[in-house]
Every structure is written in C-alpha cells, then in structure tokens.
Design a protein around this motif. Structure first.
Motif, mmCIF file in Angstrom:
data_model
loop_
_atom_site.group_PDB
_atom_site.id
_atom_site.type_symbol
_atom_site.label_atom_id
_atom_site.label_comp_id
_atom_site.label_asym_id
_atom_site.label_seq_id
_atom_site.Cartn_x
_atom_site.Cartn_y
_atom_site.Cartn_z
ATOM 1 N N THR A 114 56.713 75.824 14.956
ATOM 2 C CA THR A 114 55.631 75.511 14.019
ATOM 3 C C THR A 114 54.939 74.238 14.475
ATOM 4 N N GLY A 115 53.615 74.306 14.596
ATOM 5 C CA GLY A 115 52.879 73.124 15.019
ATOM 6 C C GLY A 115 51.430 73.440 15.317
ATOM 7 N N TYR A 144 43.070 67.299 12.269
ATOM 8 C CA TYR A 144 44.303 66.531 12.073
ATOM 9 C C TYR A 144 45.501 67.392 12.436
ATOM 10 N N GLY A 145 46.553 66.715 12.881
ATOM 11 C CA GLY A 145 47.836 67.359 13.099
ATOM 12 C C GLY A 145 48.847 66.830 12.094
ATOM 13 N N PHE A 146 49.815 67.654 11.695
ATOM 14 C CA PHE A 146 50.740 67.281 10.627
ATOM 15 C C PHE A 146 52.176 67.530 11.077
ATOM 16 N N HIS A 147 53.065 66.639 10.658
ATOM 17 C CA HIS A 147 54.494 66.912 10.745
ATOM 18 C C HIS A 147 55.229 65.985 9.784
ATOM 19 N N LEU A 148 56.410 66.419 9.341
ATOM 20 C CA LEU A 148 57.201 65.672 8.371
ATOM 21 C C LEU A 148 58.207 64.775 9.075
ATOM 22 N N LEU A 149 58.283 63.525 8.637
ATOM 23 C CA LEU A 149 59.331 62.612 9.083
ATOM 24 C C LEU A 149 60.467 62.650 8.076
ATOM 25 N N PRO A 150 61.729 62.603 8.521
ATOM 26 C CA PRO A 150 62.850 62.675 7.573
ATOM 27 C C PRO A 150 62.854 61.490 6.614
ATOM 28 N N ALA A 151 63.536 61.686 5.490
ATOM 29 C CA ALA A 151 63.685 60.611 4.519
ATOM 30 C C ALA A 151 64.583 59.523 5.082
ATOM 31 N N ILE A 152 64.444 58.309 4.560
ATOM 32 C CA ILE A 152 65.244 57.158 4.983
ATOM 33 C C ILE A 152 66.150 56.771 3.836
ATOM 34 N N ASN A 153 67.451 56.654 4.140
ATOM 35 C CA ASN A 153 68.387 56.282 3.082
ATOM 36 C C ASN A 153 68.525 54.767 3.002
ATOM 37 N N THR A 167 41.905 76.106 18.907
ATOM 38 C CA THR A 167 42.662 74.879 19.152
ATOM 39 C C THR A 167 42.592 73.965 17.937
ATOM 40 N N GLY A 168 43.758 73.509 17.478
ATOM 41 C CA GLY A 168 43.846 72.668 16.290
ATOM 42 C C GLY A 168 44.418 73.376 15.086
ATOM 43 N N ASP A 169 44.479 74.723 15.111
ATOM 44 C CA ASP A 169 45.077 75.450 13.993
ATOM 45 C C ASP A 169 46.581 75.177 13.930
ATOM 46 N N MET A 170 47.102 75.110 12.707
ATOM 47 C CA MET A 170 48.542 75.032 12.512
ATOM 48 C C MET A 170 49.080 76.458 12.447
ATOM 49 N N VAL A 171 50.016 76.777 13.332
ATOM 50 C CA VAL A 171 50.529 78.142 13.427
ATOM 51 C C VAL A 171 52.037 78.138 13.325
ATOM 52 N N THR A 191 43.834 83.357 28.416
ATOM 53 C CA THR A 191 44.762 84.425 28.741
ATOM 54 C C THR A 191 45.522 84.942 27.528
ATOM 55 N N GLY A 192 45.471 84.196 26.398
ATOM 56 C CA GLY A 192 46.250 84.585 25.224
ATOM 57 C C GLY A 192 47.630 83.976 25.193
ATOM 58 N N SER A 193 47.966 83.164 26.199
ATOM 59 C CA SER A 193 49.236 82.443 26.225
ATOM 60 C C SER A 193 48.974 81.020 25.758
ATOM 61 N N PHE A 194 49.493 80.664 24.569
ATOM 62 C CA PHE A 194 49.140 79.412 23.910
ATOM 63 C C PHE A 194 50.234 78.359 24.099
ATOM 64 N N ASN A 195 49.842 77.100 23.873
ATOM 65 C CA ASN A 195 50.781 75.976 23.796
ATOM 66 C C ASN A 195 50.836 75.505 22.353
ATOM 67 N N ILE A 196 52.041 75.191 21.869
ATOM 68 C CA ILE A 196 52.236 74.748 20.493
ATOM 69 C C ILE A 196 52.885 73.371 20.514
ATOM 70 N N GLN A 197 52.232 72.411 19.876
ATOM 71 C CA GLN A 197 52.770 71.056 19.789
ATOM 72 C C GLN A 197 53.610 70.948 18.526
ATOM 73 N N THR A 198 54.940 70.958 18.680
ATOM 74 C CA THR A 198 55.856 70.873 17.554
ATOM 75 C C THR A 198 56.373 69.444 17.411
ATOM 76 N N GLU A 199 57.211 69.219 16.389
ATOM 77 C CA GLU A 199 57.791 67.896 16.184
ATOM 78 C C GLU A 199 58.711 67.508 17.329
ATOM 79 N N GLN A 200 59.349 68.500 17.964
ATOM 80 C CA GLN A 200 60.272 68.214 19.063
ATOM 81 C C GLN A 200 59.560 68.102 20.403
ATOM 82 N N GLY A 201 58.291 68.456 20.478
ATOM 83 C CA GLY A 201 57.561 68.407 21.741
ATOM 84 C C GLY A 201 56.715 69.666 21.917
ATOM 85 N N ALA A 202 56.064 69.748 23.075
ATOM 86 C CA ALA A 202 55.179 70.877 23.342
ATOM 87 C C ALA A 202 55.982 72.072 23.849
#
Length: 455
Positions: free
Chosen positions: A399-400, A436-445, A381-385, A407-418
C-alpha cells in the motif's frame, strides 16, 4: 486516531472513535468518504451537536506539526496528530535549475540578452516560492481539516527563535525571558544550531551544558553567537582556554575524538565555521511566521500565539516526547494534555508532476523522454493504491503511492521503501492523487519508544 464524520449533506460533525466508526460501517449506516485522513459519511443523519475544537500548529522549515484537540474542563484531549512535510528545498533546486537552463540558452544558443530581473517589480509582501510554498501548504491543510471538523480556534507557535532578542538578552519586557521560561529559548536554539551534540568531541546521547566559546574572563559576552554546547568533560577541561589551545593541548579531548571517529583539526574548523553561521531553518521560519499569522487571521477564527520556549516548557513539564506533531499539541497555554499516545499521519508534499518532459544527466545532456499521457490503465502517478500480489517474488500486500509506467509495470512507494515491478492487474485505487503522499507513524509510549500503529 479519531475518525472524521460528515453528515448526509457532507457537513462536518464531531469526530468519533475508531470502534464507533467500524460499527457504523458494519451496520451500513455510513460509507467511507476519504481514506487519508480517514473520514466516513453518515447515510441517515443531517446535522448534530459539536464541541469546541482547536487546531494547533508548530510551523517548521522542513516539517510542520498539526494537532487537533478538544477543549474540556480537565485540559485538552488530542483527537488527531499530523506532520506536514514541505518541499521548499526541492522548489528552490528546481528554480535554480531552470535559471541555469535559461542562462545557457542566452549565452550558447541565441544572441546575448541581458537578464530581466532588473526590470521586474514584486509585491510589497512578496516571498520566494520556496517560502511561500510553506504558507500555502499549511493554509491548504487548515482549510481541508476545517471542512472535516468544526474548528473554532487556532494556536500558532509564532516565534520559534527570535534572533534579535537572542542577540541582545538585556532587552526587558519579553515574556519568555521572565519567570519559569527563562533560558528555554536560548537552549533550544543552541540544540538546533549545534546538532544536539558536543561541539568539541562530538558526543551524543549525553547531557550537554551551555558553554562560552570565548570565556567571560577573557572578555566573552552572553550573546548567542558566543555560546555553544559541550559535554561535562569538555566543559571542565576547556575552562577559560581559547578554543584553538584547548583542541591542540588537551589529551582527554583527543581520546574522546578518537572514540567518536573525529580529528582535532576537523572539529576546530567546524566550531569556527558554525559560530559564524546562523541557523538556516530558523531564518526560514522567521521569514514566514508573520505571513502565516496574517493568513490565519484572515480566516476569521481567533488565533492565539506562543513561543518555542513555552512549547518546550509545556512538553517537558508534562513528560511528553519530542515530535513535530506533539510539539504542536503543546503550543500555547496548556494545563494538561490527554490521549496524546496515538499514531501520527505523515503528509508529504510531493507536487503534481512537472511540465518538463526530458530527463537530463549531471552534465545537462538529455538522457530520456517521459511519456505524454498521464494515465496508464486508469492509474496516475500520485494515486494511493493497494496491491495484493499472490504469486512471485513480490508476494504480499503493498500500500502506497504509485508511479506509473507505460508498460503497465508500476512502482509503489510504501512505508518500508519502494517496491518495483508491480503489474497494474494487482492494483486497486484507494484514493486519487492530490499532490500529497500519506503514511502512518506508530504511536509513542511513555518511554519514547515506537509502539504498534493502529490500522
């Protein structure tokens, strides 16, 4: 975003562009050293020339902004933007729950024992764990970035809101109360305290004006406790009336309250309650500002400081949108800021798990037992996969941060949700968990809209 570069002996070099990093990887001259933040390691170079880099910090109660900039003759050029999300409130909640468990054990399961807090001593500069966590996390990432780039100086927003100066605006000799910075501290404090909306009708996305709760003609002062924000219509209609009379008699206010879905009684109660309440986030920042400053000075790097008013002045003067990371880029003396339109890497402090092996319901009774082993099929738990699912309802690339199950059935927390129920067979580790968890926020124009994120 710039890509961090290490030489053959893992010593930091000057960050390069994404295009150059891509070419180095394609030609086999470099290998991926770390995914977040993205770092490459050269295979055929030892040492190299570097340029002065400055790390700028905008400490916050919930989120701290970090900006790595390159100093040049024409101003400062942004290389990377980060937003560090703290978990201080989660720590406070966990400590309160632990205290409740201990209190129950003393009273229900065992003979009575008096609490032990009276006979404990604390260091002189002790801070509660929820506040100390903010300092430790910022310092950990400052040191981590210092290993990836040659940082030569630091900038810190030392004073977010100086509540003593705000309470007594007649104090002289304060830089941010003179010249072009006059009033910026007070306005920013009021925007945070009153939620960036009209205190009377709740209107948002409209120009707000500083308004005296008790009018000056009725003996009201200029202290920040007597100031609020209101829209132009409410400010004009209230005039010198007491707040209770204005809410009770104004027909225009009632129309606006109905439009925004509020009641007059609820808004009056909110104004009276918020007037007496200090800004909790400002208190947390003020409690840790000097401790963080002393910790930064202990690194041996030169540390320059600025105020929240100066940061806002720089941001508005240069026409830069407001985010935590861009606020950090605007800290301190600044003539010009270039290349700030880039994605922001959000770093969320998640912790490394818990020793508690039993889940509880809201009544404190056991509702489940967690498994003892940490790894399942090589994942933790906590690995980025990165999971590539080619069939079924969960088809796609996910990705998250992963949460493992026995059981081997995992949950992945992505930018769009779990995303739940992903088999371990589809998962590949891209970075081991480090709390830590990581994700990219889009650029702002320039319009302040979110653009496309750069992969």
């Amino acid at each position: 975003m710039a890509v961090f570069v290490l030489d053959k002996q893992k010593r930091p070099l000057m960050p390069c562009s994404e295009k150059r990093a891509r070419l180095l990887l394609e030609r086999g001259r470099a290998a991926v050293h770390k995914r977040y933040p993205f770092t490459i390691r050269l295979k055929d170079l030892i040492g190299g020339d570097t340029q002065p880099l400055r790390l700028k910090l905008d400490p916050g109660s919930k989120t701290t902004g970090l900006a790595l900039v390159r100093e040049a003759n024409d101003g400062q050029h942004v290389l990377c933007l980060f937003e560090l999300v703290h978990r201080g409130f989660q720590i406070k909640k966990a400590l309160q729950q632990r205290a409740a468990f201990r209190r129950r054990r003393r009273s229900a399961n065992l003979r009575h024992r008096a609490p032990r807090f009276d006979n404990r001593t604390r260091p002189e500069e002790w801070l509660p764990p929820s506040l100390q966590h903010r300092i430790d996390t910022v310092m950990a990432w400052m040191q981590r970035l210092n290993k990836l780039a040659t940082i030569t100086a630091l900038d810190q927003e030392l004073v977010r809101f100086d509540t003593q100066k705000l309470a007594n605006p007649e104090i002289s000799g304060v830089e941010y109360q003179q010249g072009t910075l006059l009033g910026y501290e007070v306005r920013e404090y009021l925007l945070e305290k009153w939620g960036r909306e009209c205190a009377y009708c709740g209107a948002t996305n409209t120009p707000l004006e500083v308004e005296h709760i008790v009018a000056r003609s009725r003996g009201g002062s200029n202290r920040v406790s007597n100031l609020t924000l209101s829209c132009h219509d409410c400010n004009t209609e209230k005039d010198r009336q007491p707040v209770a009379d204005f809410v009770a008699t104004s027909k225009g206010l009632r129309r606006r309250l109905k439009k925004h879905g509020y009641t007059a009684e609820a808004r009056l109660e909110r104004v009276q309650r918020q007037q007496r309440r200090p800004l909790r986030d400002a208190s947390a920042v003020n409690a840790t500002r000097w401790a963080l400053f002393n910790a930064l000075k202990a690194t041996g790097l030169p540390v320059a400081v600025g105020t929240g008013g100066r940061t806002k002045y720089n941001r508005q003067r240069l026409g830069i949108p407001k985010t935590h990371a861009l606020d950090a880029a605007c800290v301190g003396p600044l003539d010009a800021l270039h290349d700030w339109q880039m994605p922001t890497l959000t770093i969320k402090a998640t912790g490394r798990g818990s020793y508690q092996r039993t889940r509880l319901d809201k009544y404190g009774f056991r509702r489940g037992i967690l498994m003892r082993q940490k790894q399942v099929h090589g994942f933790q738990t906590g690995d980025m996969v990165n999971a590539i699912v080619r069939t079924g309802k969960k088809i796609g690339t996910h990705t998250g941060r992963v949460a493992v199950r026995k059981t081997g059935s995992f949950n992945i927390q992505t930018e769009q949700g779990a995303v739940q129920g992903i088999s371990h067979k589809y998962c590949t580790v891209i970075q081991r968990g480090d709390g830590y968890g990581f994700h990219l926020l889009p650029a702002i124009n320039l319009r302040g809209d979110a653009g496309q994120a750069v992969a």
